[in-house]
Design an enzyme around this catalytic site. Structure first.
Site, PDB file in Angstrom:
ATOM      1  CG  ASP A   8     115.123  78.204 -67.118  1.00  0.00           C
ATOM      2  OD1 ASP A   8     116.361  78.844 -66.776  1.00  0.00           O
ATOM      3  OD2 ASP A   8     114.807  77.689 -68.157  1.00  0.00           O
ATOM      4  CG  ASP A  10     117.309  81.120 -72.391  1.00  0.00           C
ATOM      5  OD1 ASP A  10     116.703  82.138 -72.684  1.00  0.00           O
ATOM      6  OD2 ASP A  10     118.572  81.435 -72.025  1.00  0.00           O
ATOM      7  CE1 TYR A  19     126.095  80.048 -74.503  1.00  0.00           C
ATOM      8  CE2 TYR A  19     126.153  79.034 -76.631  1.00  0.00           C
ATOM      9  CZ  TYR A  19     126.467  78.970 -75.203  1.00  0.00           C
ATOM     10  OH  TYR A  19     127.141  77.786 -74.881  1.00  0.00           O
TER      11      TYR A  19
HETATM   12 MG   LIG Z   1     116.345  76.617 -69.448  1.00  0.00          MG
END
Ligand SMILES: [Mg+2]
Ligand SMILES: [Zn+2]
Length: 209
Positions: A8, A10, A19
């Site tokens: 993953d 972020d 964002y």
């Molecule tokens: Mg994440």
């Protein structure tokens, strides 16, 4: 066939910035470079899979992503490592009324596409992430999973241990591990892989509590 560690983005590979659209705001997770070097040395492909609903929401343009991922790659190269591919889903969540897609985690679309394009055996691969959708993505792809306590990982740890599905997986022996950070996750994978060759699959679940 190749084995991969899916990452993953972020809250796992880089610090979470909601964002994120500015390449100069990219910060690698602490120990991220070291962790990836270790995983690479174990022979894994490294594949980033990231949900970017900010595109569907109109917060930033899809053309901003190559720059952001270029910055991630640049920071990783300073750490002496690279990832093999970045996959992203630009769509929004169907539960918020966006059209459904096959690629937004927890759907396995990005994993399936990567397995086809890079020749990855998903059953011998891993996912590392900080959110419930990362765990479900791993289940849907048939990968093993390590939850990191970075990003929103601690919150996920509380939520996920209450999932009926996780309790089921506990019975079936599906692997679900919890690690403090990316470096610890790499250590768990290294350990599990050495156990795998010795015992041919005799894994135990590391209880998230
Ligand atoms: Mg994440
Ligand atoms: Zn999608």
């Amino acid at each position: 066939m190749a084995r991969a560690v899916f990452l993953d983005r972020d809250g796992t590979l880089i610090e979470n910035v909601p964002y994120l659209s500015d390449p100069s705001a990219v910060r690698l997770s602490a120990s991220g470079g070291e962790a990836l070097r270790r995983l690479r040395s174990l022979g894994f492909l490294l594949v980033v899979v990231t949900n970017q609903s900010g595109i569907a929401r109109g917060f930033f343009d899809e053309t901003a992503l190559p720059e952001i991922h270029g910055r991630v790659a640049e920071l990783l190269s300073l750490e002496g490592v690279s990832v093999d591919a970045f996959y992203h889903c630009p769509h929004g969540p169907s539960e918020e009324g966006f059209p459904g897609c096959q690629c937004r985690k927890p759907a396995p679309g990005m994993g399936i596409r990567a397995s086809e394009e890079l020749g990855i055996d998903l059953r011998r691969s891993w996912m590392i992430g900080d959110a419930p959708c990362d765990y479900e993505f791993a289940v849907n792809c048939g990968c093993r999973f390590v939850l990191v306590r970075t990003g929103r990982g601690k919150e996920t740890e509380r939520e996920i241990s209450a999932f009926p599905a996780v309790r089921e997986d506990e019975k079936s022996g599906t692997m679900f591990f919890v690690a403090e950070d990316l470096r610890a996750a790499a250590g768990i994978i290294e350990q599990a892989e050495s156990g795998f060759s010795a015992e041919r699959g005799g894994f135990s679940l590391i209880d998230p509590s």
